[in-house]
Design a protein around this motif. Structure first.
Motif, short mmCIF file in Angstrom:
data_model
loop_
_atom_site.label_atom_id
_atom_site.label_comp_id
_atom_site.label_asym_id
_atom_site.label_seq_id
_atom_site.Cartn_x
_atom_site.Cartn_y
_atom_site.Cartn_z
N VAL A 175 0.87 -1.18 0.00
CA VAL A 175 0.00 0.00 0.00
C VAL A 175 0.90 1.22 0.00
O VAL A 175 1.88 1.28 0.73
CB VAL A 175 -0.92 0.01 1.25
CG1 VAL A 175 -1.76 1.27 1.30
CG2 VAL A 175 -1.80 -1.22 1.29
N GLU A 176 0.56 2.20 -0.82
CA GLU A 176 1.34 3.44 -0.89
C GLU A 176 1.28 4.18 0.44
O GLU A 176 0.30 4.07 1.18
CB GLU A 176 0.81 4.35 -2.00
CG GLU A 176 0.99 3.79 -3.40
CD GLU A 176 2.44 3.72 -3.81
OE1 GLU A 176 3.21 4.64 -3.43
OE2 GLU A 176 2.81 2.75 -4.48
N ASP A 177 2.31 4.97 0.73
CA ASP A 177 2.34 5.78 1.94
C ASP A 177 1.16 6.74 1.95
O ASP A 177 0.94 7.47 0.99
CB ASP A 177 3.67 6.54 2.01
CG ASP A 177 3.90 7.17 3.37
OD1 ASP A 177 3.32 6.66 4.36
OD2 ASP A 177 4.66 8.13 3.44
N GLY A 178 0.39 6.73 3.01
CA GLY A 178 -0.79 7.58 3.12
C GLY A 178 -2.02 6.97 2.50
O GLY A 178 -3.11 7.54 2.57
N GLY A 179 -1.88 5.81 1.87
CA GLY A 179 -3.02 5.14 1.23
C GLY A 179 -3.94 4.48 2.25
O GLY A 179 -3.62 4.34 3.42
N HIS A 180 -5.09 4.05 1.78
CA HIS A 180 -6.09 3.41 2.63
C HIS A 180 -5.84 1.91 2.68
O HIS A 180 -5.63 1.27 1.65
CB HIS A 180 -7.50 3.69 2.08
CG HIS A 180 -8.58 3.09 2.92
ND1 HIS A 180 -8.92 3.59 4.15
CD2 HIS A 180 -9.37 2.02 2.71
CE1 HIS A 180 -9.89 2.86 4.66
NE2 HIS A 180 -10.18 1.90 3.80
N ARG A 240 -7.44 -1.66 3.52
CA ARG A 240 -8.74 -2.29 3.71
C ARG A 240 -8.63 -3.40 4.75
O ARG A 240 -7.56 -4.01 4.93
CB ARG A 240 -9.24 -2.86 2.38
CG ARG A 240 -9.54 -1.79 1.39
CD ARG A 240 -10.49 -2.27 0.33
NE ARG A 240 -10.92 -1.14 -0.46
CZ ARG A 240 -10.63 -0.95 -1.71
NH1 ARG A 240 -9.93 -1.85 -2.37
NH2 ARG A 240 -11.05 0.11 -2.34
N LYS A 241 -9.72 -3.66 5.41
CA LYS A 241 -9.77 -4.68 6.47
C LYS A 241 -9.38 -6.04 5.89
O LYS A 241 -9.83 -6.42 4.82
CB LYS A 241 -11.18 -4.72 7.06
CG LYS A 241 -11.31 -5.65 8.23
CD LYS A 241 -12.71 -5.58 8.81
CE LYS A 241 -12.85 -6.54 9.97
NZ LYS A 241 -14.17 -6.45 10.59
N ASN A 242 -8.52 -6.76 6.63
CA ASN A 242 -8.06 -8.11 6.30
C ASN A 242 -7.22 -8.16 5.02
O ASN A 242 -7.07 -9.23 4.44
CB ASN A 242 -9.21 -9.10 6.20
CG ASN A 242 -9.94 -9.27 7.53
OD1 ASN A 242 -9.29 -9.22 8.58
ND2 ASN A 242 -11.23 -9.45 7.49
N LYS A 243 -6.68 -7.04 4.58
CA LYS A 243 -5.81 -7.01 3.42
C LYS A 243 -4.37 -6.74 3.88
O LYS A 243 -4.15 -5.95 4.79
CB LYS A 243 -6.23 -5.93 2.41
CG LYS A 243 -7.58 -6.18 1.80
CD LYS A 243 -7.55 -7.41 0.93
CE LYS A 243 -8.94 -7.65 0.32
NZ LYS A 243 -8.99 -8.87 -0.43
N ALA A 244 -3.42 -7.38 3.23
CA ALA A 244 -2.01 -7.19 3.59
C ALA A 244 -1.54 -5.80 3.18
O ALA A 244 -1.92 -5.29 2.12
CB ALA A 244 -1.16 -8.25 2.90
N PHE A 245 -0.72 -5.17 3.99
CA PHE A 245 -0.14 -3.87 3.68
C PHE A 245 1.34 -3.97 3.45
O PHE A 245 1.98 -3.05 3.01
CB PHE A 245 -0.46 -2.83 4.76
CG PHE A 245 -0.02 -3.26 6.13
CD1 PHE A 245 1.27 -3.03 6.56
CD2 PHE A 245 -0.89 -3.92 6.97
CE1 PHE A 245 1.68 -3.43 7.80
CE2 PHE A 245 -0.49 -4.32 8.23
CZ PHE A 245 0.80 -4.08 8.64
N ALA A 246 1.93 -5.15 3.77
CA ALA A 246 3.37 -5.36 3.58
C ALA A 246 3.63 -6.85 3.45
O ALA A 246 2.84 -7.68 3.88
CB ALA A 246 4.15 -4.78 4.74
N GLU A 247 4.77 -7.18 2.84
CA GLU A 247 5.20 -8.59 2.73
C GLU A 247 6.60 -8.73 3.24
O GLU A 247 7.39 -7.83 3.18
CB GLU A 247 5.20 -9.08 1.29
CG GLU A 247 4.16 -8.54 0.38
CD GLU A 247 4.26 -9.11 -1.01
OE1 GLU A 247 5.28 -8.84 -1.70
OE2 GLU A 247 3.35 -9.83 -1.41
#
Length: 148
Positions: A134-139, A141-148
């Motif tokens: 997810v981009e910095d400052g982006g939204h 979503r619930k139960n979605k990965a933001f990093a790997e």
């Protein structure tokens, strides 16, 4: 456990300053004498004030309740602590972990969790961060990965 380690670290820092001929800041002396320790156990937050009243003596007070205990602490050779309170002896081992403080008192384990701050992202285990999804400052979503 946290107050003991913090007091010893502040004392070492204070003595190092004196040995170098420097005047240590008053905050170092204050950290040796009094420490505020917040512990969260089973979703209940306990605010304590731990005061060093002697070389091995600590007074522990719960801030919101009228409860105080005097504890005598001796460090063991294996870095554990022998704590004596109300005529009883307790062997204490502690370890800071990513999810909180793990205390073993007389072979019983207690887990004190860290305070939850929804604005910070903290991994519960060690590992390498490959990339953000997810981009910095982006939204996010619930139960979605933001990093790997």
């Amino acid at each position: 456990f946290r107050a003991w380690r913090g007091s010893r670290a502040a004392q070492t820092n204070y003595m190092d300053c004196l040995e170098r001929g420097q005047i240590p800041p008053m905050t170092d002396l204050q950290a040796i004498i009094e420490t505020n320790v917040d512990l969260i156990y089973q979703s209940v937050k306990y605010k304590t004030v731990v005061t060093c009243s002697g070389p091995r003596h600590f007074d522990v007070q719960l801030r919101l309740e009228d409860w105080t205990a005097s504890v005598e602490v001796h460090e063991l050779a294996d870095k554990g602590l022998l704590a004596m309170m109300d005529g009883k002896r307790y062997i204490v081992y502690g370890r800071e972990q990513p999810d909180g403080l793990r205390l073993s008192i007389d072979s019983k384990t207690y887990m004190f969790s860290r305070e939850y701050d929804p604005t910070r992202l903290i991994a519960e285990m060690q590992g390498k961060l490959v990339r953000y999804t997810v981009e910095d400052g982006g939204h996010v979503r619930k139960n979605k990965a933001f990093a790997e």
